[in-house]
Write a protein that holds these residues in place. Structure first.
Motif, PDB file in Angstrom:
ATOM      1  N   LEU A 188       0.817  -1.200   0.197  1.00 48.23           N
ATOM      2  CA  LEU A 188      -0.264  -0.145  -0.122  1.00 48.23           C
ATOM      3  C   LEU A 188       0.728   1.296   0.080  1.00 48.23           C
ATOM      4  CD1 LEU A 188      -2.770   1.342   0.031  1.00 48.23           C
ATOM      5  CD2 LEU A 188      -2.796   1.193   2.591  1.00 48.23           C
ATOM      6  N   ALA A 189       1.904   1.222   0.793  1.00 51.19           N
ATOM      7  CA  ALA A 189       2.708   2.531   0.939  1.00 51.19           C
ATOM      8  C   ALA A 189       3.425   2.755  -0.694  1.00 51.19           C
ATOM      9  CB  ALA A 189       3.965   2.160   1.860  1.00 51.19           C
ATOM     10  N   LEU A 190       3.778   1.848  -1.265  1.00 49.31           N
ATOM     11  CA  LEU A 190       4.393   2.082  -2.545  1.00 49.31           C
ATOM     12  C   LEU A 190       3.265   2.549  -3.575  1.00 49.31           C
ATOM     13  CD1 LEU A 190       6.614  -1.009  -2.768  1.00 49.31           C
ATOM     14  CD2 LEU A 190       7.326   1.199  -2.802  1.00 49.31           C
ATOM     15  N   VAL A 191       2.193   2.174  -3.629  1.00 47.20           N
ATOM     16  CA  VAL A 191       1.255   2.490  -4.483  1.00 47.20           C
ATOM     17  C   VAL A 191       0.452   3.569  -4.171  1.00 47.20           C
ATOM     18  CG1 VAL A 191       1.024   0.235  -5.509  1.00 47.20           C
ATOM     19  CG2 VAL A 191      -0.754   1.116  -3.940  1.00 47.20           C
ATOM     20  N   SER A 192       0.052   4.187  -2.741  1.00 47.45           N
ATOM     21  CA  SER A 192      -0.781   4.952  -2.617  1.00 47.45           C
ATOM     22  C   SER A 192      -0.284   6.286  -2.415  1.00 47.45           C
ATOM     23  CB  SER A 192      -1.332   4.654  -1.200  1.00 47.45           C
ATOM     24  OG  SER A 192      -2.175   5.599  -0.609  1.00 47.45           O
ATOM     25  N   ALA A 193       0.054   7.081  -3.222  1.00 49.28           N
ATOM     26  CA  ALA A 193       0.681   8.403  -3.543  1.00 49.28           C
ATOM     27  C   ALA A 193       0.532   8.964  -4.996  1.00 49.28           C
ATOM     28  CB  ALA A 193       2.190   8.352  -3.079  1.00 49.28           C
ATOM     29  N   ALA A 306       2.272  12.457   2.596  1.00 47.23           N
ATOM     30  CA  ALA A 306       0.868  12.429   2.025  1.00 47.23           C
ATOM     31  C   ALA A 306       0.165  11.056   2.216  1.00 47.23           C
ATOM     32  CB  ALA A 306       0.681  13.152   0.912  1.00 47.23           C
ATOM     33  N   ASP A 307       0.765   9.919   3.132  1.00 45.94           N
ATOM     34  CA  ASP A 307      -0.040   8.767   3.077  1.00 45.94           C
ATOM     35  C   ASP A 307      -1.392   8.719   3.655  1.00 45.94           C
ATOM     36  OD1 ASP A 307       2.392   6.770   2.181  1.00 45.94           O
ATOM     37  OD2 ASP A 307       3.437   8.366   3.036  1.00 45.94           O
ATOM     38  N   ASN A 308      -1.945   7.615   3.196  1.00 45.94           N
ATOM     39  CA  ASN A 308      -3.205   7.209   4.007  1.00 45.94           C
ATOM     40  C   ASN A 308      -3.256   5.655   4.094  1.00 45.94           C
ATOM     41  OD1 ASN A 308      -6.064   7.594   4.974  1.00 45.94           O
ATOM     42  ND2 ASN A 308      -6.581   6.387   2.976  1.00 45.94           N
ATOM     43  N   PRO A 309      -3.390   5.244   5.224  1.00 44.55           N
ATOM     44  CA  PRO A 309      -3.239   6.220   6.484  1.00 44.55           C
ATOM     45  C   PRO A 309      -1.973   6.418   6.782  1.00 44.55           C
ATOM     46  CG  PRO A 309      -3.237   3.604   7.039  1.00 44.55           C
ATOM     47  CD  PRO A 309      -3.546   3.933   5.422  1.00 44.55           C
ATOM     48  N   ALA A 310      -1.639   7.414   7.572  1.00 47.32           N
ATOM     49  CA  ALA A 310      -0.550   7.876   7.820  1.00 47.32           C
ATOM     50  C   ALA A 310      -0.074   7.340   9.294  1.00 47.32           C
ATOM     51  CB  ALA A 310      -0.283   9.354   8.000  1.00 47.32           C
ATOM     52  N   LEU A 311       1.164   7.203   9.586  1.00 47.06           N
ATOM     53  CA  LEU A 311       1.733   6.715  10.795  1.00 47.06           C
ATOM     54  C   LEU A 311       2.498   7.907  11.648  1.00 47.06           C
ATOM     55  CD1 LEU A 311       1.663   3.955  11.875  1.00 47.06           C
ATOM     56  CD2 LEU A 311       1.347   3.990   9.348  1.00 47.06           C
TER      57      LEU A 311
END
Length: 484
Positions: A188-193, A306-311
């Motif tokens: 998710l972190a790699l595609v959600s941006a 600008a991630d969702n969800p963000a840590l």
């Protein structure tokens, strides 16, 4: 060349261009690595505590109500979203996309593992460039383009490696890199941006800034060829009405015309020139202002996580956000495209005035031989370019087809806007070259005139590529290169 390290303040446009165009190495600083590791540790703690986390313990999009405990889920995120079509990003564009995503990951808000971030950085380091189709993003994260990047990290799809098209797994093997095994929140972190929009937007902003400078130089040469009045560009005009960018554009134009005979009393042919000349610094100033707004928005993106969800490590929280929305990016680049279309219309009108004997008092179509076509045919190309530019300046509709069972019922459309604005910019570049050739021809037909320093420099550049047109022949305006 020094290594560039994205910090908490993100990446600058200058740094991104250094990596993309100059081959400057990009690595994650120790501080960035610690932020990434801290975000990942927090993610693992929250998972262990049973905290519901979107895209980790739940499905994505409309499947948010489905519990997710499949250990292979993160790997499948990219596979299920690599649905892009259309043209493939160039090598330069792919590198910009990778830089933009690394700048975001370096903030430590994504929850990605350090292993996942390092795998992305390794693509840049080893010159592995995934094939990335650019049509498929709605601007609520560039899911499709980034999914193709992520597939390559996992050893799937195709890449360019040292000038050769290879299966991604083979390229990774040759570079000595293992395929990424995506876990936790890596997929998710790699595609959600919006890294495709940001990366390509960075290249667009850089080129638009250069083209506005070229437009100013060509305007100076057109003023010389037309023998235009420079009175509207004097400082008092902008003092009386300080429109955005007008004073700066006027000052830069007068700087290019320093030493010109046009500055002598009575040098201008008319008291007032057509508006395409008289208003030129106002139009270019407004365009520069729109450019500055686009760059400001881009700088925000390059400095954000600008991630969702963000840590949020500071308060041990996983935060649902809407920071993937690209409306501000889309509006900024729509504004830039609209401003550039006005620059184009003014440029085309100046050409028409130079080619018209009733306006310029020069031979028809700037031909020294009566009855020959001269440079008249260039006006047809210019008219075709302006038609396309004005069409591309029309906004991409905010209305889009809802997707994901109407959960995703709005779309910012940033990547589509960036793409069409880049196409517009290319056409404006060709138009600018045509005006340069026409203006140089007009200067020659004026006889022995004293040019301003900047105008003279551009005149010499044009003449190194395109000789004076003394009889009908093919004219290749693409041969007018800048800065040589």
């Amino acid at each position: 060349m020094s290594t560039l390290e994205p910090g908490r303040g993100g990446f600058t446009l200058t740094q991104l261009l250094a990596v993309v165009d100059d081959g400057a190495p990009l690595r994650l600083s120790e501080a960035a690595r610690e932020r990434i590791a801290a975000g990942h540790r927090l993610l693992l703690e929250l998972i262990a505590a049973g905290i519901p986390i979107y895209g980790v313990s739940t499905g994505l999009g409309a499947a948010v109500d489905q519990r997710q405990d499949d250990g292979d889920f993160q790997r499948r995120i990219a596979a299920g979203r690599a649905v892009g079509v259309g043209r493939l990003a160039s090598r330069r564009e792919v590198r910009a996309i990778l830089c933009a995503r690394l700048a975001g990951l370096a903030q430590g808000r994504s929850g990605i593992s350090l292993r996942g971030a390092e795998a992305l950085q390794a693509l840049l380091e080893h010159d592995i460039h995934p094939e990335v189709p650019l049509l498929g993003s709605l601007g609520e994260s560039d899911l499709a383009p980034l999914a193709h990047v992520t597939l390559a990290l996992q050893g799937q799809g195709w890449v360019e490696y040292r000038g050769e098209r290879l299966p991604a797994l083979e390229a990774l093997r040759r570079a000595g890199l293992p395929p990424l095994l995506a876990r936790d929140k890596d997929g998710l972190a790699l595609v959600s941006a919006n890294s495709a929009s940001i990366g390509l937007g960075a290249l667009l902003v850089a080129e638009a800034g250069r083209l506005l400078e070229r437009q100013l130089a060509v305007l100076a040469l057109s003023c010389e060829g037309y023998r235009a009045s420079l009175v509207p560009f004097q400082p008092w005009a902008a003092r009386l009405r300080p429109a955005p960018g007008q004073a700066e554009a006027s000052a830069a134009l007068l700087g290019l015309l320093a030493g010109s005979a046009l500055l002598d009393p009575g040098a201008a042919r008319r008291l007032q020139d057509p508006l395409s000349f008289r208003c030129a610094s106002v139009v270019l100033g407004a365009a520069r202002h729109a450019w500055e707004q686009a760059r400001e928005v881009l700088d925000i993106e390059l400095g954000s996580g600008a991630d969702n969800p963000a840590l949020v490590e500071e308060n041990r929280q996983v935060l649902v956000t809407a920071n993937f929305d690209s409306t501000h990016l889309a509006l900024a680049f729509e504004g830039l495209g609209l401003a550039l279309s006005r620059v184009a219309v003014a440029s085309a009108e100046r050409m028409a005035k130079l080619l018209s004997p009733s306006s310029s008092e020069l031979p028809r179509a700037l031909s020294p031989r009566p009855g020959q076509v001269g440079l008249a045919a260039l006006q047809r190309t210019a008219a075709a370019l302006v038609a396309e530019i004005v069409h591309l300046a029309n906004p991409l509709p905010a209305l889009s087809v809802p997707v994901a069972d109407r959960v995703e019922d709005y779309a910012g459309q940033a990547l589509g806007v960036v793409e069409k604005t880049a196409t517009l910019l290319q056409r404006l570049d060709w138009l600018t070259r045509i005006e340069a050739v026409i203006a140089a021809q007009a200067v020659d037909l004026r006889g022995d005139i004293r040019l301003g320093e900047g105008a003279a420099q551009l005149y010499r550049q044009v003449r190194r590529r395109v000789a004076f047109v003394d009889e009908d022949r093919a004219i290749d305006v693409s041969g007018v290169f800048w800065g040589d």
